[in-house]
Scaffold this motif. Structure first.
Motif, mmCIF file in Angstrom:
data_model
loop_
_atom_site.group_PDB
_atom_site.id
_atom_site.type_symbol
_atom_site.label_atom_id
_atom_site.label_comp_id
_atom_site.label_asym_id
_atom_site.label_seq_id
_atom_site.Cartn_x
_atom_site.Cartn_y
_atom_site.Cartn_z
ATOM 1 N N SER A 54 49.766 54.670 36.830
ATOM 2 C CA SER A 54 48.378 54.391 37.205
ATOM 3 C C SER A 54 48.181 52.952 37.667
ATOM 4 O O SER A 54 47.245 52.653 38.410
ATOM 5 C CB SER A 54 47.452 54.682 36.022
ATOM 6 O OG SER A 54 47.604 53.713 35.001
ATOM 7 N N PHE A 55 49.039 52.032 37.233
ATOM 8 C CA PHE A 55 48.922 50.633 37.632
ATOM 9 C C PHE A 55 49.630 50.347 38.955
ATOM 10 O O PHE A 55 49.508 49.251 39.494
ATOM 11 C CB PHE A 55 49.497 49.722 36.549
ATOM 12 C CG PHE A 55 48.526 49.402 35.444
ATOM 13 C CD1 PHE A 55 47.569 48.422 35.599
ATOM 14 C CD2 PHE A 55 48.573 50.093 34.242
ATOM 15 C CE1 PHE A 55 46.672 48.124 34.580
ATOM 16 C CE2 PHE A 55 47.691 49.809 33.221
ATOM 17 C CZ PHE A 55 46.727 48.825 33.387
ATOM 18 N N MET A 56 50.366 51.308 39.460
ATOM 19 C CA MET A 56 51.111 51.082 40.699
ATOM 20 C C MET A 56 50.222 51.306 41.909
ATOM 21 O O MET A 56 50.323 52.298 42.640
ATOM 22 C CB MET A 56 52.345 51.988 40.742
ATOM 23 C CG MET A 56 53.397 51.592 39.731
ATOM 24 S SD MET A 56 54.860 52.643 39.809
ATOM 25 C CE MET A 56 55.925 51.840 38.613
ATOM 26 N N ILE A 57 49.301 50.360 42.110
ATOM 27 C CA ILE A 57 48.380 50.413 43.244
ATOM 28 C C ILE A 57 48.591 49.171 44.103
ATOM 29 O O ILE A 57 49.086 48.148 43.632
ATOM 30 C CB ILE A 57 46.910 50.479 42.774
ATOM 31 C CG1 ILE A 57 46.574 49.276 41.889
ATOM 32 C CG2 ILE A 57 46.637 51.775 42.047
ATOM 33 C CD1 ILE A 57 45.136 49.189 41.470
ATOM 34 N N TYR A 132 38.283 49.188 38.011
ATOM 35 C CA TYR A 132 37.323 49.366 36.920
ATOM 36 C C TYR A 132 38.013 49.809 35.635
ATOM 37 O O TYR A 132 37.637 49.400 34.533
ATOM 38 C CB TYR A 132 36.283 50.399 37.352
ATOM 39 C CG TYR A 132 35.249 50.761 36.302
ATOM 40 C CD1 TYR A 132 33.984 50.185 36.313
ATOM 41 C CD2 TYR A 132 35.532 51.693 35.302
ATOM 42 C CE1 TYR A 132 33.035 50.516 35.355
ATOM 43 C CE2 TYR A 132 34.600 52.032 34.344
ATOM 44 C CZ TYR A 132 33.352 51.444 34.375
ATOM 45 O OH TYR A 132 32.422 51.782 33.419
ATOM 46 N N LEU A 133 39.034 50.644 35.780
ATOM 47 C CA LEU A 133 39.684 51.245 34.612
ATOM 48 C C LEU A 133 40.726 50.347 33.953
ATOM 49 O O LEU A 133 41.213 50.670 32.871
ATOM 50 C CB LEU A 133 40.327 52.573 35.013
ATOM 51 C CG LEU A 133 39.335 53.711 35.303
ATOM 52 C CD1 LEU A 133 40.035 54.870 35.987
ATOM 53 C CD2 LEU A 133 38.648 54.169 34.030
ATOM 54 N N ILE A 134 41.071 49.218 34.579
ATOM 55 C CA ILE A 134 42.075 48.336 33.984
ATOM 56 C C ILE A 134 41.659 47.855 32.596
ATOM 57 O O ILE A 134 42.440 47.975 31.634
ATOM 58 C CB ILE A 134 42.389 47.142 34.918
ATOM 59 C CG1 ILE A 134 43.167 47.623 36.141
ATOM 60 C CG2 ILE A 134 43.208 46.072 34.172
ATOM 61 C CD1 ILE A 134 43.394 46.544 37.187
ATOM 62 N N PRO A 135 40.441 47.287 32.419
ATOM 63 C CA PRO A 135 40.050 46.859 31.061
ATOM 64 C C PRO A 135 40.059 48.001 30.054
ATOM 65 O O PRO A 135 40.481 47.816 28.902
ATOM 66 C CB PRO A 135 38.628 46.308 31.260
ATOM 67 C CG PRO A 135 38.588 45.892 32.690
ATOM 68 C CD PRO A 135 39.413 46.912 33.408
ATOM 69 N N ILE A 171 54.010 46.725 31.175
ATOM 70 C CA ILE A 171 54.919 47.029 32.285
ATOM 71 C C ILE A 171 54.116 47.332 33.553
ATOM 72 O O ILE A 171 54.446 46.857 34.654
ATOM 73 C CB ILE A 171 55.835 48.214 31.920
ATOM 74 C CG1 ILE A 171 56.775 47.829 30.773
ATOM 75 C CG2 ILE A 171 56.642 48.679 33.141
ATOM 76 C CD1 ILE A 171 57.554 48.997 30.199
ATOM 77 N N GLY A 172 53.045 48.129 33.388
ATOM 78 C CA GLY A 172 52.214 48.479 34.539
ATOM 79 C C GLY A 172 51.572 47.261 35.171
ATOM 80 O O GLY A 172 51.541 47.137 36.412
ATOM 81 N N MET A 176 51.979 45.885 38.978
ATOM 82 C CA MET A 176 50.794 45.763 39.820
ATOM 83 C C MET A 176 50.681 44.354 40.398
ATOM 84 O O MET A 176 50.393 44.163 41.581
ATOM 85 C CB MET A 176 49.536 46.105 39.030
ATOM 86 C CG MET A 176 48.270 46.105 39.880
ATOM 87 S SD MET A 176 46.761 46.394 38.917
ATOM 88 C CE MET A 176 46.581 44.788 38.117
ATOM 89 N N LEU A 177 50.922 43.339 39.560
ATOM 90 C CA LEU A 177 50.761 41.955 39.999
ATOM 91 C C LEU A 177 51.918 41.478 40.868
ATOM 92 O O LEU A 177 51.718 40.668 41.783
ATOM 93 C CB LEU A 177 50.612 41.045 38.771
ATOM 94 C CG LEU A 177 49.342 41.264 37.935
ATOM 95 C CD1 LEU A 177 49.380 40.415 36.675
ATOM 96 C CD2 LEU A 177 48.087 40.965 38.754
#
Length: 306
Positions: A54-57, A132-135, A171-172, A176-177
């Motif tokens: 989900s973090f791979m954007i 929005y969903l990161i926090p 890890i995500g 992402m960063l």
């Protein structure tokens, strides 16, 4: 003009999976021991894979700048959710309170919300939803887990930071960063396991539901929780966005995600950590059922107002 067929299809699919789990539980095909094993599998393997994926954007400076507002708004909502979880349920008994606190803190935005926003508001809306969903993804596996654990102080911190889902968040965030890519075989393996999240989570809920009398689902406390989760939160979010004069798409995405039902992890974590899993399933089931009405209403209100 917004169409809602995909929304109803998504919610009906969830109920069909729950119904299958209910059938398997009633027939004894999945026993209580089997349910616990599946719960452990979801928590320790499937969900961590889902979180990393989900973090791979796509992320760059322009996107970081344009999404800064919705990130701040989401952080504010999470802080308010933590406050609400502690103070909105003064009459809840000790066994139900962790479920209510977690269910208030963490919604089903990661699964239902992402899919819904992507269908209704397109790729830009989906990007806003991901930010929005990161926090929430961070909070649900830190403060969220502490709702169910009995350890205090350093023990809580140790349990939280070593939890597979928190490790997955770290890890995500790294991927992402840094925008690094995984080798194709590993990426496909993660995405394949991630794809099992919804089906296994809903099956678990169905199995637990098979152990509950249907007449107890519509309790006063459960209805009150659903009112907070489905009505109060999105209404307050809309009020804040309107007062701040935020962009219409940012407002619409934030309101819709704030009005998501209880996250399926509410029931999964309650079952894993010996919480009131039956009450947790009732909250997930009833809030998801009522969201068939409230989510389309919020979507139509956003279209009318914005």
């Amino acid at each position: 003009m917004v169409t809602y067929s995909s929304l109803f299809d998504l919610q009906i699919m969830m109920f069909l999976l729950i119904a299958i789990g209910y059938f398997l539980g009633k027939k004894g095909i999945i026993s209580k021991e089997g349910r616990q094993s599946i719960t452990d599998l979801v928590i320790d393997v499937i969900l961590p894979c889902n979180i990393v994926v989900s973090f791979m954007i796509e992320m760059n400076l322009h996107i970081l700048t344009s999404c800064f507002v919705i990130l701040l708004l989401s952080i504010g909502i999470q802080l308010f959710s933590a406050f609400a979880g502690k103070h909105f349920y003064p009459h809840a008994d000790e066994k139900k309170l962790p479920v209510l606190r977690y269910g208030t803190l963490c919604s089903n935005g990661g699964f239902m919300g992402n899919a819904l926003v992507g269908e209704i508001y397109g790729s830009q809306g989906l990007l806003y939803a991901s930010i929005y969903l990161i926090p929430q993804r961070i909070v649900m596996w830190s403060a969220g887990i502490s709702c169910f654990t009995k350890a205090k102080g350093k023990d809580v911190i140790k349990k939280v930071i070593t939890h597979p889902c928190i490790v997955a968040v770290a890890i995500g965030l790294f991927f992402m960063l840094t925008q690094l890519s995984l080798p194709t075989p590993l990426d496909k393996t993660l995405r394949t396991l991630s794809g099992c999240t919804t089906s296994l989570s809903m099956l678990i809920i169905g199995v637990i539901l098979s152990e509950i009398r249907a007449s107890t689902i519509f309790s006063g406390m459960n209805l009150y929780y659903c009112f907070i989760r489905l009505i109060v939160f999105p209404a307050l979010t809309l009020a804040v966005c309107t007062l701040l004069g935020l962009d219409s798409l940012v407002t619409a995405v934030s309101v819709v995600l704030a009005g998501m039902p209880a996250g399926t992890t509410t029931a999964i974590l309650a079952a894993k950590y010996d919480g009131d899993a039956h009450f947790a399933v009732k909250c997930v089931f009833l809030s998801t059922l009522l969201s068939l009405i409230t989510i389309p209403l919020w979507c139509m209100m956003m279209e009318w107002l914005l």
